[in-house]
Scaffold this active site. Structure first.
Site, PDB file in Angstrom:
ATOM      1  CD  GLU A  46     -20.311 133.471 -11.930  1.00 43.77           C
ATOM      2  OE1 GLU A  46     -19.509 132.936 -12.331  1.00 43.77           O
ATOM      3  OE2 GLU A  46     -20.906 133.080 -10.915  1.00 43.77           O
ATOM      4  CB  CYS A  76     -17.006 134.805 -19.328  1.00 44.41           C
ATOM      5  SG  CYS A  76     -18.759 134.231 -19.270  1.00 44.41           S
ATOM      6  N   GLY A 106     -11.856 142.469 -10.853  1.00 46.21           N
ATOM      7  CA  GLY A 106     -12.377 141.541  -9.807  1.00 46.21           C
ATOM      8  C   GLY A 106     -11.620 141.455  -8.514  1.00 46.21           C
ATOM      9  CD  GLU A 159     -11.696 136.511 -20.739  1.00 52.86           C
ATOM     10  OE1 GLU A 159     -11.509 137.349 -19.737  1.00 52.86           O
ATOM     11  OE2 GLU A 159     -12.777 135.867 -20.444  1.00 52.86           O
ATOM     12  CE  LYS A 178     -19.633 150.721 -12.841  1.00 51.89           C
ATOM     13  NZ  LYS A 178     -19.704 150.848 -14.302  1.00 51.89           N
ATOM     14  N   GLY A 201     -17.368 140.409 -14.510  1.00 51.24           N
ATOM     15  CA  GLY A 201     -16.390 141.208 -15.267  1.00 51.24           C
ATOM     16  C   GLY A 201     -14.946 140.553 -15.231  1.00 51.24           C
ATOM     17  CB  SER A 202     -11.787 141.966 -16.513  1.00 45.21           C
ATOM     18  OG  SER A 202     -11.520 142.881 -15.869  1.00 45.21           O
TER      19      SER A 202
HETATM   20  P1  NAD Z   1     -14.531 145.024 -16.683  1.00 46.51           P
HETATM   21  O1  NAD Z   1     -14.032 144.253 -15.514  1.00 46.51           O
HETATM   22  O2  NAD Z   1     -13.542 145.795 -17.486  1.00 46.51           O
HETATM   23  O3  NAD Z   1     -15.796 145.759 -16.197  1.00 46.51           O
HETATM   24  C1  NAD Z   1     -16.778 145.088 -15.730  1.00 46.51           C
HETATM   25  C2  NAD Z   1     -17.596 146.130 -14.623  1.00 46.51           C
HETATM   26  O4  NAD Z   1     -16.673 146.751 -13.700  1.00 46.51           O
HETATM   27  C3  NAD Z   1     -18.069 147.371 -15.561  1.00 46.51           C
HETATM   28  O5  NAD Z   1     -19.408 147.787 -15.143  1.00 46.51           O
HETATM   29  C4  NAD Z   1     -16.813 148.192 -15.007  1.00 46.51           C
HETATM   30  O6  NAD Z   1     -17.230 149.865 -15.081  1.00 46.51           O
HETATM   31  C5  NAD Z   1     -16.668 148.156 -13.591  1.00 46.51           C
HETATM   32  N1  NAD Z   1     -15.219 148.493 -13.075  1.00 46.51           N
HETATM   33  C6  NAD Z   1     -14.239 148.728 -13.653  1.00 46.51           C
HETATM   34  N2  NAD Z   1     -13.150 149.074 -12.740  1.00 46.51           N
HETATM   35  C7  NAD Z   1     -13.820 149.089 -11.704  1.00 46.51           C
HETATM   36  C8  NAD Z   1     -13.437 149.428 -10.208  1.00 46.51           C
HETATM   37  N3  NAD Z   1     -11.965 149.834  -9.969  1.00 46.51           N
HETATM   38  N4  NAD Z   1     -14.034 149.119  -9.232  1.00 46.51           N
HETATM   39  C9  NAD Z   1     -15.267 148.514  -9.537  1.00 46.51           C
HETATM   40  N5  NAD Z   1     -15.935 148.460 -10.599  1.00 46.51           N
HETATM   41  C10 NAD Z   1     -15.103 148.599 -11.848  1.00 46.51           C
HETATM   42  O7  NAD Z   1     -14.952 143.683 -17.663  1.00 46.51           O
HETATM   43  P2  NAD Z   1     -15.660 143.922 -18.935  1.00 46.51           P
HETATM   44  O8  NAD Z   1     -14.655 144.262 -19.908  1.00 46.51           O
HETATM   45  O9  NAD Z   1     -16.907 144.685 -18.721  1.00 46.51           O
HETATM   46  O10 NAD Z   1     -16.175 142.318 -19.133  1.00 46.51           O
HETATM   47  C11 NAD Z   1     -15.393 141.325 -19.877  1.00 46.51           C
HETATM   48  C12 NAD Z   1     -14.964 140.452 -18.830  1.00 46.51           C
HETATM   49  O11 NAD Z   1     -15.992 139.948 -17.899  1.00 46.51           O
HETATM   50  C13 NAD Z   1     -14.172 139.296 -19.397  1.00 46.51           C
HETATM   51  O12 NAD Z   1     -13.133 139.032 -18.693  1.00 46.51           O
HETATM   52  C14 NAD Z   1     -15.215 138.245 -19.261  1.00 46.51           C
HETATM   53  O13 NAD Z   1     -14.736 136.979 -19.304  1.00 46.51           O
HETATM   54  C15 NAD Z   1     -15.918 138.554 -18.081  1.00 46.51           C
HETATM   55  N6  NAD Z   1     -17.175 137.860 -17.877  1.00 46.51           N
HETATM   56  C16 NAD Z   1     -17.340 137.039 -16.856  1.00 46.51           C
HETATM   57  C17 NAD Z   1     -18.499 136.346 -16.968  1.00 46.51           C
HETATM   58  C18 NAD Z   1     -18.878 135.256 -15.930  1.00 46.51           C
HETATM   59  O14 NAD Z   1     -19.942 134.723 -15.723  1.00 46.51           O
HETATM   60  N7  NAD Z   1     -17.683 134.429 -15.554  1.00 46.51           N
HETATM   61  C19 NAD Z   1     -19.562 136.561 -17.661  1.00 46.51           C
HETATM   62  C20 NAD Z   1     -19.317 137.521 -18.736  1.00 46.51           C
HETATM   63  C21 NAD Z   1     -18.309 138.401 -18.689  1.00 46.51           C
END
Ligand code: NAD
Length: 481
Positions: A249, A283, A231, A381, A173, A226-227
């Protein structure tokens, strides 16, 4: 609107959402509508997982070199379409086309894993008298992958390529903030001729499709970037459903420590680039910089000069290196941190959003000094071009401040003293440490992942395949002659 019509790839077909629903996507630099994107329904998730499950037996039984040949084709197609991918990303999340690295990075992942299958190996032992023992490494089945918007294709490929070469099938996704390049990859996967159901790509928000994928009883591994907030939700849902394996991650609040014997030009240039690149939406960006007190004023002066000189503007213009924040939500979030930052620390540069003057979600490069360590902006962050520069006197103090965070993704130390560099590298609570180097520099064959709340599990060219392979122990009795 772009000419590009995003669709999803389910069971080998490029499709709209089952109920034809879409969501609008806006260019963050101009606020013009860019595309209507399919919003996957729970039925679409079920259809994609069912297709992946049906495709699994044949795909996992295939000669791995044949599996690799599909990845190779996909890598070549991505390289051919790199410019188009760069423009799609610029118009969806604002990345300057001159700074676009994701297409070639993604192609590199597919190329690497296309030939990495020979590393899929178990072990054998004679340590149990009367037996020959061995382990077999086998794919799990259906892998779900959920990616963020900041470097989308790097995660798209970094997760799907090792899952596929090890014989799993995939439902990925994309992020609702940056779905276009992923939708283009769905077309290229279709063109590369993967067997139907092996590699499915859906688009949509966390609700309903992300949540449905995380809860699905037939998904055996869920790999997520993601966030931290999402997570945790995924971890919770996995625990409540089929205890699927979860790889996380997550975010960071990365420190960079600059000692007074460091190569100052290098330290300034690299720490500035780290927090500026991708408008700070990284990130591992070093959002906290600790400079030894006796060189702090010199460091800050040059840092401000360099940070304010980066050319901002429409990301499709050739010389632009600083684009807008990804969307209105991110823009407002960064500005709210800046307003709080003004109350806790001393503003030394920037501090404004430029929506009115530019028409896009641009945030000025912003520097705060002398912020108390317990201020919210030092702990959470920001995900924007905003950095806090504080000072320290001793090595011990620098380490204590750097580690005073729930995160632990990337940390760096600049010094010419090798003993000190290694002492500090050892003491930093972080999954990655740069010595005289900082993020986004990474080594592709090193494991990447977080200590503490920055995640669990590791990814990397020598590590990711392990995430997608079960280990089976087989004991074989040897009868006496
Ligand atoms: P996010 O968590 O808002 O979204 C990430 C993904 O999760 C999206 O595809 C979103 O649609 C999906 N999502 C949202 N709610 C969900 C749920 N309830 N169940 C399942 N999936 C869901 O994060 P973002 O704003 O897209 O990305 C930014 C974050 O990602 C920052 O915190 C950043 O630090 C982190 N990040 C981490 C790394 C790493 O490798 N550690 C790399 C890049 C970004």
């Amino acid at each position: 609107m772009t000419q590009f019509q995003p669709r999803m790839l389910i069971n080998g077909q490029l499709v709209e959402a089952s109920d034809k629903a879409t969501f609008p996507l806006f260019n963050p630099a101009t606020r013009e509508k860019v595309a209507d994107v399919p919003e996957a329904t729970e039925d679409d998730v079920n259809a994609a997982v069912a297709a992946a499950k049906a495709a699994f037996p044949a795909w996992s039984a295939l000669d791995p070199a044949k599996r690799g040949s599909y990845l190779k084709k996909l890598a070549a197609l991505i390289r051919q379409h790199n410019d188009e991918l760069a423009h799609l990303e610029a118009s969806s999340m604002g990345r300057p086309v001159t700074e676009y690295i994701d297409g070639f990075a993604a192609a590199g992942h597919y190329d690497h894993y296309s030939e990495a299958w020979a590393q899929i190996q178990g072990q054998a032992s004679l340590n149990t008298p009367g037996y020959v023992n061995m382990t077999l490494r086998q794919p799990y089945g259906v892998v779900g992958a959920i990616i963020p918007w900041n470097v989308p294709l790097v995660f798209f490929a970094g997760k799907s390529a090792p899952a596929l070469i090890t014989g799993n099938t995939v439902v990925l996704k994309s992020s609702e903030k940056a779905p276009l390049a992923s939708a283009k990859l769905a077309e290229l996967i279709h063109e590369a001729g993967f067997p139907p159901g092996v590699f499915n790509v859906i688009s949509g928000h966390g609700l309903p499709s992300g949540a449905a994928l995380s809860a699905h009883m037939d998904v055996r591994v869920l790999t997520f970037t993601g966030s931290g907030r999402t997570g945790r939700l995924i971890q919770e849902v996995a625990a409540k459903t089929n205890l699927k394996k979860v790889i996380l991650e997550l975010g960071g609040k990365s420190p960079a420590i600059i000692f007074d014997d460091a190569n100052l030009d290098r330290a300034v240039a690299e720490t500035m680039h780290s927090i500026q690149w991708n408008s700070g939406q990284v990130c591992m960006a070093n959002s906290r910089i600790y400079v030894q007190e006796n060189i702090a004023s010199q460091f800050v002066e040059v840092f401000k000069q360099k940070f304010s000189a980066v050319k901002a503007g429409n990301p499709i213009e050739k010389d632009v290196k600083h684009g807008p924040q990804a969307d209105e939500i991110q823009y407002k979030n960064v500005l709210s941190f800046i307003e709080e930052g003004k109350k806790s620390g001393s503003l030394a540069l920037g501090g404004k959003g430029n929506l009115e003057s530019t028409g896009g979600f641009f945030v000025e490069p912003t520097v705060f000094l002398e912020t108390p360590e317990d201020a919210r902006i030092m702990k959470e962050e920001v995900f924007g071009p905003v950095v806090n520069i504080n000072t320290f006197k001793t090595e011990e103090e620098a380490i204590k401040k750097a580690n005073d965070t729930h995160y632990g993704l990337y940390a760096s130390v600049y010094t010419k003293n090798i003993d000190r560099a290694l002492r500090v590298a050892k003491a930093l609570e972080s999954g990655y440490v740069g010595v005289n180097s900082t993020s986004p520099a990474t080594g592709r064959d090193l494991p990447f992942g977080g200590y503490k709340m920055s995640g669990q599990g590791r990814e990397g060219w020598l590590h990711s395949m392990d995430n997608f392979l079960e280990t089976k122990s087989v004991m074989i009795r040897i009868e006496d002659a």
